[in-house]
Write a protein that holds these residues in place. Structure first.
Motif, PDB file in Angstrom:
ATOM      1  N   UNK A  59       3.456 -34.470   5.417  1.00  0.00           N
ATOM      2  CA  UNK A  59       2.683 -33.822   4.353  1.00  0.00           C
ATOM      3  C   UNK A  59       3.260 -34.185   2.993  1.00  0.00           C
ATOM      4  N   UNK A  60       2.430 -34.079   1.963  1.00  0.00           N
ATOM      5  CA  UNK A  60       2.957 -34.322   0.624  1.00  0.00           C
ATOM      6  C   UNK A  60       3.624 -33.044   0.142  1.00  0.00           C
ATOM      7  N   UNK A  61       4.858 -32.881   0.536  1.00  0.00           N
ATOM      8  CA  UNK A  61       5.608 -31.682   0.213  1.00  0.00           C
ATOM      9  C   UNK A  61       7.090 -32.001   0.341  1.00  0.00           C
ATOM     10  N   UNK A  62       7.899 -31.043  -0.041  1.00  0.00           N
ATOM     11  CA  UNK A  62       9.338 -31.211   0.094  1.00  0.00           C
ATOM     12  C   UNK A  62       9.787 -30.843   1.504  1.00  0.00           C
ATOM     13  N   UNK A  63      11.022 -31.192   1.820  1.00  0.00           N
ATOM     14  CA  UNK A  63      11.586 -30.779   3.100  1.00  0.00           C
ATOM     15  C   UNK A  63      11.618 -29.257   3.149  1.00  0.00           C
ATOM     16  N   UNK A  64      11.605 -28.717   4.350  1.00  0.00           N
ATOM     17  CA  UNK A  64      11.641 -27.263   4.488  1.00  0.00           C
ATOM     18  C   UNK A  64      13.075 -26.748   4.352  1.00  0.00           C
ATOM     19  N   UNK A  65      13.234 -25.454   4.452  1.00  0.00           N
ATOM     20  CA  UNK A  65      14.539 -24.829   4.254  1.00  0.00           C
ATOM     21  C   UNK A  65      15.586 -25.374   5.222  1.00  0.00           C
ATOM     22  N   UNK A  66      15.211 -25.548   6.477  1.00  0.00           N
ATOM     23  CA  UNK A  66      16.166 -26.020   7.479  1.00  0.00           C
ATOM     24  C   UNK A  66      16.641 -27.438   7.178  1.00  0.00           C
ATOM     25  N   UNK A  67      15.724 -28.308   6.796  1.00  0.00           N
ATOM     26  CA  UNK A  67      16.119 -29.687   6.494  1.00  0.00           C
ATOM     27  C   UNK A  67      16.923 -29.767   5.197  1.00  0.00           C
ATOM     28  N   UNK A  68      16.625 -28.890   4.253  1.00  0.00           N
ATOM     29  CA  UNK A  68      17.427 -28.837   3.031  1.00  0.00           C
ATOM     30  C   UNK A  68      18.861 -28.418   3.363  1.00  0.00           C
ATOM     31  N   UNK A  69      19.004 -27.456   4.254  1.00  0.00           N
ATOM     32  CA  UNK A  69      20.332 -27.024   4.680  1.00  0.00           C
ATOM     33  C   UNK A  69      21.091 -28.166   5.349  1.00  0.00           C
ATOM     34  N   UNK A 139      23.776 -22.450   3.841  1.00  0.00           N
ATOM     35  CA  UNK A 139      22.682 -21.507   4.057  1.00  0.00           C
ATOM     36  C   UNK A 139      21.822 -21.433   2.797  1.00  0.00           C
ATOM     37  N   UNK A 140      20.632 -21.992   2.879  1.00  0.00           N
ATOM     38  CA  UNK A 140      19.703 -21.938   1.751  1.00  0.00           C
ATOM     39  C   UNK A 140      18.899 -20.658   1.785  1.00  0.00           C
ATOM     40  N   UNK A 141      18.379 -20.279   0.629  1.00  0.00           N
ATOM     41  CA  UNK A 141      17.462 -19.152   0.560  1.00  0.00           C
ATOM     42  C   UNK A 141      16.046 -19.642   0.873  1.00  0.00           C
ATOM     43  N   UNK A 142      15.180 -18.763   1.345  1.00  0.00           N
ATOM     44  CA  UNK A 142      13.777 -19.157   1.491  1.00  0.00           C
ATOM     45  C   UNK A 142      13.243 -19.669   0.159  1.00  0.00           C
ATOM     46  N   UNK A 143      12.347 -20.624   0.212  1.00  0.00           N
ATOM     47  CA  UNK A 143      11.855 -21.265  -1.001  1.00  0.00           C
ATOM     48  C   UNK A 143      11.298 -20.254  -1.994  1.00  0.00           C
ATOM     49  N   UNK A 144      11.816 -20.306  -3.221  1.00  0.00           N
ATOM     50  CA  UNK A 144      11.321 -19.472  -4.307  1.00  0.00           C
ATOM     51  C   UNK A 144      10.248 -20.255  -5.053  1.00  0.00           C
TER      52      UNK A 144
END
Length: 281
Positions: A59-69, A139-144
């Motif tokens: 998708x045209x979007x950023x990585x999700x929280x898990x992949x960012x972590x 540990x990232x926070x849910x996307x703000x």
């Protein structure tokens, strides 16, 4: 830099040079030209490749929280690590990264004022050695998404008297005279022009010739003179969101505007939407 609303979000090249061996600091190079890192980078810096590291492969979007972590853990970054971002093009992608990292809640963020250009001008050291850091558990926070704007939100606010849209592209892009940027085929759109009501304030007006940010006084004059004031609901956009993230950083971190969002879908999305309203001279 003390006149800025959040001077702690900027460091100069001297500060970076003094903290090259600081284990609590992680340098991240984020360039438009992703090959520059291999040519040479600041010692200890890791490479953020925008085409690979933070983009969802489907998708045209950023990585999700898990992949960012996972990304932050791979770079040996902890939640209390001070991250210093820098890059080419007057820190376009460094500002873009700053914005995205804030989406996921990292607080200890700084940009090296002047980016690669200033580091090079001062003949400071580069290396081709790629650093390796012990992985961490991040540990990232849910996307703000309060600092991110989407097309439906932009469309819904077109008649809002308190809304201000800033098109940070060049005047030629704003008018539609330049539909496609040379060497940026991935940023094309089917139509040229700008979102109705947008004010054209190119991102570059906020930068000095050496790539550093202009003074708070000069910045207030630039944006205030265009009726971009702290009481307004502001949305910035460009073609894919990287240049507009530079302006987002200026407004939120340097001037302290409380309500600014970056529309990263930007013109690549809006200029190809069926029935999306567009203005041209």
């Amino acid at each position: 830099m003390s006149d800025y609303a959040h001077p702690e979000t900027l460091v100069d090249t001297g500060w970076v040079a003094e903290h090259l061996n600081d284990s609590k600091v992680r340098l991240i190079e984020a360039d438009e030209d992703v090959l520059l890192y291999e040519v040479g980078h600041i010692p200890g810096a890791v490479k953020l490749d925008w085409h690979v590291d933070v983009q969802d492969p489907v998708s045209r979007d950023f990585v999700d929280q898990q992949d960012f972590e996972k990304l932050m853990s791979r770079w040996g970054i902890s939640n209390d690590t001070t991250i210093v971002l820098y890059g080419d093009k007057n820190n376009w992608y460094a500002a873009y990264s700053f914005w995205l990292f804030r989406v996921y809640g990292h607080q200890n963020l700084k940009i090296m004022n002047g980016g690669r250009a200033k580091w090079e001008a001062e003949k400071r050291p580069y290396t081709k050695e790629v650093p390796h850091y012990a992985p961490t558990t991040y540990h990232a926070q849910p996307a703000n998404e309060d600092i991110r704007a989407f097309r439906d939100q932009v469309a819904a606010g077109l008649k809002d008297a308190n809304r201000r849209l800033i098109d940070v592209r060049s005047p030629q892009e704003f008018t539609g005279e330049m539909l496609h940027m040379v060497n940026y085929p991935q940023e094309g759109a089917q139509r040229g022009g700008h979102i109705p009501g947008a004010k054209n304030i190119p991102w570059s007006t906020a930068a000095n010739s050496d790539g550093t940010f202009k003074s708070a006084e000069d910045l207030r004059e630039i944006y205030g003179g265009k009726d971009i004031t702290p009481d307004k609901d502001v949305i910035t956009y460009c073609r894919i969101g990287e240049r507009s993230a530079h302006t987002w950083f200026v407004l939120t971190q340097l001037l302290g505007y409380p309500n600014v969002r970056n529309y990263d879908g930007s013109w690549t999305e809006w200029g190809s939407l069926v029935r999306a309203p567009i203005e041209r001279p």
